[in-house]
Scaffold this motif. Structure first.
Motif, short mmCIF file in Angstrom:
data_model
loop_
_atom_site.label_atom_id
_atom_site.label_comp_id
_atom_site.label_asym_id
_atom_site.label_seq_id
_atom_site.Cartn_x
_atom_site.Cartn_y
_atom_site.Cartn_z
N HIS A 83 4.37 10.81 5.01
CA HIS A 83 3.63 9.51 4.15
C HIS A 83 5.26 8.65 4.22
O HIS A 83 5.97 7.81 3.78
CB HIS A 83 3.73 9.60 2.59
N ILE A 84 6.64 9.96 3.57
CA ILE A 84 7.80 9.68 4.24
C ILE A 84 8.00 9.01 5.43
O ILE A 84 9.08 7.93 5.60
CB ILE A 84 8.94 11.01 3.57
N VAL B 247 1.20 -1.23 -0.35
CA VAL B 247 -0.14 -0.01 0.03
C VAL B 247 0.65 1.00 0.05
O VAL B 247 0.72 2.42 -0.70
CB VAL B 247 -0.66 -0.24 1.57
N LEU B 248 1.89 1.46 0.39
CA LEU B 248 2.58 2.81 0.45
C LEU B 248 3.30 2.83 -0.13
O LEU B 248 3.68 3.62 -1.39
CB LEU B 248 4.20 2.13 2.11
N TRP B 249 3.55 1.71 -0.80
CA TRP B 249 4.69 1.72 -2.18
C TRP B 249 3.42 2.21 -3.54
O TRP B 249 3.80 3.09 -4.13
CB TRP B 249 5.03 0.12 -2.91
N VAL B 250 2.35 1.30 -3.89
CA VAL B 250 1.23 2.13 -4.72
C VAL B 250 0.77 3.71 -4.81
O VAL B 250 0.53 4.23 -5.32
CB VAL B 250 0.28 1.39 -4.52
N VAL B 251 1.17 3.95 -3.09
CA VAL B 251 1.00 5.46 -2.81
C VAL B 251 1.86 6.79 -3.47
O VAL B 251 1.68 6.96 -3.77
CB VAL B 251 0.47 5.58 -0.65
N GLY B 252 2.89 5.75 -2.99
CA GLY B 252 4.28 6.13 -3.74
C GLY B 252 5.02 7.39 -5.12
O GLY B 252 4.97 7.53 -5.05
#
Length: 179
Positions: A145-146, A109-114
């Motif tokens: 996010h970061i 999920v974090l990768w997709v948001v990035g």
């Protein structure tokens, strides 16, 4: 033979050499001269031009190297993501004493948001990059996010370090997350 044609023109004259062939010129080894006998390349306009050309050459090649390194990093990152996802799909149900499957789900999920940050900005904070510089709410969202990504990496390191049985009971997913 060429002649010097003015202050900023770098048309060379040739310096005579003791090893010169016919006519007092060393064939294939000419050195540019200024009208007063000094090297044209030693004059300030020539040094400026040469310095600018060298700087442009260096910047061009450093950019090329950075683009290649970035492309390699992107390819490796996508390969690792693919490997982790394949291992996750194959071995999600196998037992493990720490929650590696939850870790992988949040990581994806974090990768997709990035990757789709522009669309996330449009949906969550109602900002389009074409509207100008990012407002404070967008900057805060990016910082959050970061921060979450960095914290999640630390959580993954903790999960791998604190695991007692995952290496034996779910070795493929354990290795994929560990890598």
């Amino acid at each position: 033979m060429n002649s010097y044609q003015g202050e900023d023109i770098l048309t060379p004259l040739h310096r005579p050499s003791p090893h010169a062939g016919e006519g007092g010129m060393l064939i294939g080894a000419a050195t540019p001269l200024h009208a007063e006998g000094e090297d044209i390349l030693a004059t300030p306009p020539a040094r400026r031009v040469i310095g600018q050309q060298m700087a442009a050459w260096i910047v061009f090649h450093v950019r090329q190297i950075l683009v290649v390194l970035l492309a390699v990093l992107c390819i490796i990152s996508c390969m690792v993501l693919g490997w982790v996802l394949i291992e996750f799909v194959k071995h999600e149900k196998e037992p493990c004493d720490v929650s590696l499957s939850l870790y992988v789900k949040v990581w994806v999920v974090l990768w997709v948001v990035g990757v789709w940050k522009r669309e996330v900005h449009k949906c969550l904070v109602r900002w389009n990059p074409n509207d100008g510089p990012p407002p404070l709410r967008v900057q805060i969202m990016d910082m959050i996010h970061i921060g979450i990504v960095h914290i999640w990496v630390v959580v993954g390191i903790y999960l791998i370090a604190s695991s007692r049985t995952c290496a034996a009971t779910n070795p493929k997913l354990f290795l994929a997350v560990k890598w």
